[in-house]
Design an enzyme around this catalytic site. Structure first.
Site, PDB file in Angstrom:
ATOM      1  N   SER A   1      34.701  63.780  33.678  1.00  0.00           N
ATOM      2  CA  SER A   1      35.419  63.069  34.571  1.00  0.00           C
ATOM      3  C   SER A   1      36.415  62.245  33.969  1.00  0.00           C
ATOM      4  O   SER A   1      37.108  62.924  32.758  1.00  0.00           O
ATOM      5  CB  SER A   1      34.515  62.082  35.538  1.00  0.00           C
ATOM      6  OG  SER A   1      35.345  61.356  36.466  1.00  0.00           O
ATOM      7  N   ASN A   2      37.329  61.281  34.597  1.00  0.00           N
ATOM      8  CA  ASN A   2      38.428  60.457  34.024  1.00  0.00           C
ATOM      9  C   ASN A   2      38.324  59.130  34.287  1.00  0.00           C
ATOM     10  O   ASN A   2      37.305  58.745  34.775  1.00  0.00           O
ATOM     11  CB  ASN A   2      39.863  61.186  34.438  1.00  0.00           C
ATOM     12  CG  ASN A   2      39.710  61.125  35.982  1.00  0.00           C
ATOM     13  OD1 ASN A   2      39.950  60.017  36.735  1.00  0.00           O
ATOM     14  ND2 ASN A   2      39.843  62.207  36.515  1.00  0.00           N
ATOM     15  N   ARG A   3      39.121  58.358  33.758  1.00  0.00           N
ATOM     16  CA  ARG A   3      38.973  56.982  33.862  1.00  0.00           C
ATOM     17  C   ARG A   3      39.319  56.213  35.106  1.00  0.00           C
ATOM     18  O   ARG A   3      39.603  55.060  35.257  1.00  0.00           O
ATOM     19  CB  ARG A   3      40.024  56.111  32.918  1.00  0.00           C
ATOM     20  CG  ARG A   3      39.585  56.442  31.308  1.00  0.00           C
ATOM     21  CD  ARG A   3      40.413  55.656  30.214  1.00  0.00           C
ATOM     22  NE  ARG A   3      40.233  56.145  29.000  1.00  0.00           N
ATOM     23  CZ  ARG A   3      39.189  55.778  28.190  1.00  0.00           C
ATOM     24  NH1 ARG A   3      38.117  55.099  28.670  1.00  0.00           N
ATOM     25  NH2 ARG A   3      39.275  56.379  26.957  1.00  0.00           N
ATOM     26  N   SER A   4      39.818  56.967  36.253  1.00  0.00           N
ATOM     27  CA  SER A   4      40.219  56.570  37.559  1.00  0.00           C
ATOM     28  C   SER A   4      39.048  55.420  38.095  1.00  0.00           C
ATOM     29  O   SER A   4      37.907  56.085  37.961  1.00  0.00           O
ATOM     30  CB  SER A   4      40.595  57.578  38.486  1.00  0.00           C
ATOM     31  OG  SER A   4      40.691  57.056  39.731  1.00  0.00           O
TER      32      SER A   4
ATOM     33  N   ALA B   1      42.290  60.972  41.239  1.00  0.00           N
ATOM     34  CA  ALA B   1      42.512  61.524  39.989  1.00  0.00           C
ATOM     35  C   ALA B   1      41.615  62.777  40.019  1.00  0.00           C
ATOM     36  O   ALA B   1      40.540  62.829  39.727  1.00  0.00           O
ATOM     37  CB  ALA B   1      42.399  60.664  38.645  1.00  0.00           C
TER      38      ALA B   1
END
Ligand code: C5P
Length: 418
Positions: free
Chosen positions: A216-219, A283
């Site tokens: 995943s990502n930091r959103s 994101a």
């Protein structure tokens, strides 16, 4: 940064807050305080019973305005206070609303300042009922509430939970944040996006590797949630298609929870025939693991290689079919960049066939993932470029909704730089 403590839909609005005699009257103090802080002018009216729980002084200290407790208080200009207030109000909120006051409102009785003002008022009325379960479920109360709703009044709650008696059941007043959110929704209902369905994607998608891990990502989803809140306040019907968020879905917004990019893609296309405005604030992971292991991947000596494959470009695919389907009428994307901001954003605007892209430098302080603020530059499909100052995400969302409303009416960036 520009300070922006006010909520646009509440700023300068004249709100009457009627407080009746239930124990939840103490929570009305929070409602009065938050509405005032958000920029509304709050005039409080109290029944005699309400004053047994909280004093008028508490409210007047928080709102900076006189509190009406007497049917015959003069307004200072030769008018009777409740008549003057009824004439000027944008919304009358009654919180808590007891069974007794609800009955008076349904029947048109007017023997105290609150019910007299409600009867004289032509604006909308929002009730937050609070009472014992038996009183709420009594057919006479239910009938009164139905009649009030049929006449165009709004109701928030009551909720299930612990009641003043110690019993559990339905009858608890909605919590102050919910009452404030409903107040915003009611005030905004005829706003510039009334009748428009705005669909927003938000959050960072989660692409599973095995039953316990994902890429995943930091959103955090904060920008998408701010957009949904703002669109609601502008009167839109709003659907938020979101992967797990670190903030709650706003009140009055339809929520479609998803996990992966593929699920977000399917949900977006499902809604497309009903979508007027699509805003891609998610994101979306560009890649996902090629295979998802059935069992937890065990560690071994040496390295582990994971093959990643491309995810669908949601906005890109929506853009590719826009001309044939006519949906969405307006499409907005975000570009989170760390270099060559404008060139990269322009390429995305064109390849995804967007009307507008908001680009931000996610490596800059106070802008991008997890922050409360954002510094964005707008690029539209006519080649206009407009940098906005560092703003709260709420203010970015409000300004974007002004653009969306103008766009629905066929206008461009115009004077949005202010
Ligand atoms: O191409 P890039 O990911 O930088 O584009 C960002 C914009 O496109 C955002 O509005 C994002 O929500 C959207 N997007 C999408 N589907 C993807 C990747 C991005 O809708 N697979």
């Amino acid at each position: 940064m520009e300070s922006h403590p006010h909520v646009r839909v509440l700023r300068g609005k004249k709100i009457l807050l009627g407080v009746t005699g239930g124990i939840a009257a103490y929570k009305a103090v929070t409602v009065a305080s938050r509405l005032t802080q958000a920029g509304a002018l709050v005039d409080v009216l109290m029944t005699a019973a309400a004053q047994k729980f909280v004093t008028p002084l508490t409210f007047s200290a928080l709102t900076g305005r006189a509190v009406v407790t007497d049917l015959w208080s003069p307004a200072g200009n030769g008018q009777i206070m409740h008549v003057a207030l009824a004439r000027e109000t944008d919304l009358f909120v009654v919180a808590p609303a007891t069974a007794n006051t609800i009955a008076k409102l349904a029947l048109g009785l007017a023997d105290d300042p609150l019910s007299a003002t409600a009867l004289a008022s032509r604006g909308p009325l929002l009730l937050a009922p609070a009472m014992e379960t038996g009183m709420w479920l009594n057919p006479v109360t239910q009938q009164h509430v139905r009649e009030l709703i049929q006449r165009g009044m709004f109701v928030v709650g009551p909720m299930q939970g612990r009641l003043a008696s110690g019993a559990m059941g339905i009858g608890r007043m909605a919590e102050p944040p919910q009452i404030i959110e409903m107040t915003r929704k009611v005030l905004g209902r005829n706003g510039p996006l009334a009748g428009v369905h705005v669909v927003i994607t938000a959050g960072g998608t989660q692409e599973p590797l095995d039953p316990v891990r994902f890429v995943s990502n930091r959103s955090t989803g904060k920008m998408g949630v701010a957009l949904a809140t703002s669109a609601r306040d502008f009167g839109a019907e709003v659907t938020l298609i979101h992967s797990p968020l670190q903030v709650g879905v706003p009140f009055g917004v339809a929520s479609i929870p998803v996990g992966t990019a593929a699920e977000m893609h399917a949900a977006t296309f499902n809604l497309l025939p009903r979508t007027d405005v699509l805003i891609g604030a998610a994101a979306v992971a560009d890649y996902r693991p090629a295979t998802v292991a059935d069992q937890k991947i065990k560690k071994k000596s040496g390295s582990l290689e994971i093959e990643l494959v491309r995810n669908p470009d949601i906005l890109g695919q929506v853009g590719a079919q826009r001309q044939q389907s006519g949906h969405p009428k307006v499409m907005v994307g975000f570009a989170a960049e760390t270099e060559d901001l404008l060139a990269n954003a322009k390429a995305k605007l064109e390849s995804k066939r967007l009307d507008l892209i908001l680009v931000n430098d996610v490596s800059a302080p106070h802008s991008g993932f997890g922050t409360e603020t954002n510094q964005v530059t707008l690029l539209d499909k006519w080649g206009d470029v407009l940098p906005w100052p560092l703003l709260s995400k709420d203010e970015v969302a409000d300004r974007l909704m002004i653009w969306v409303a103008r766009r629905i009416q066929g206008k461009g960036l115009g004077d949005l730089g202010a």
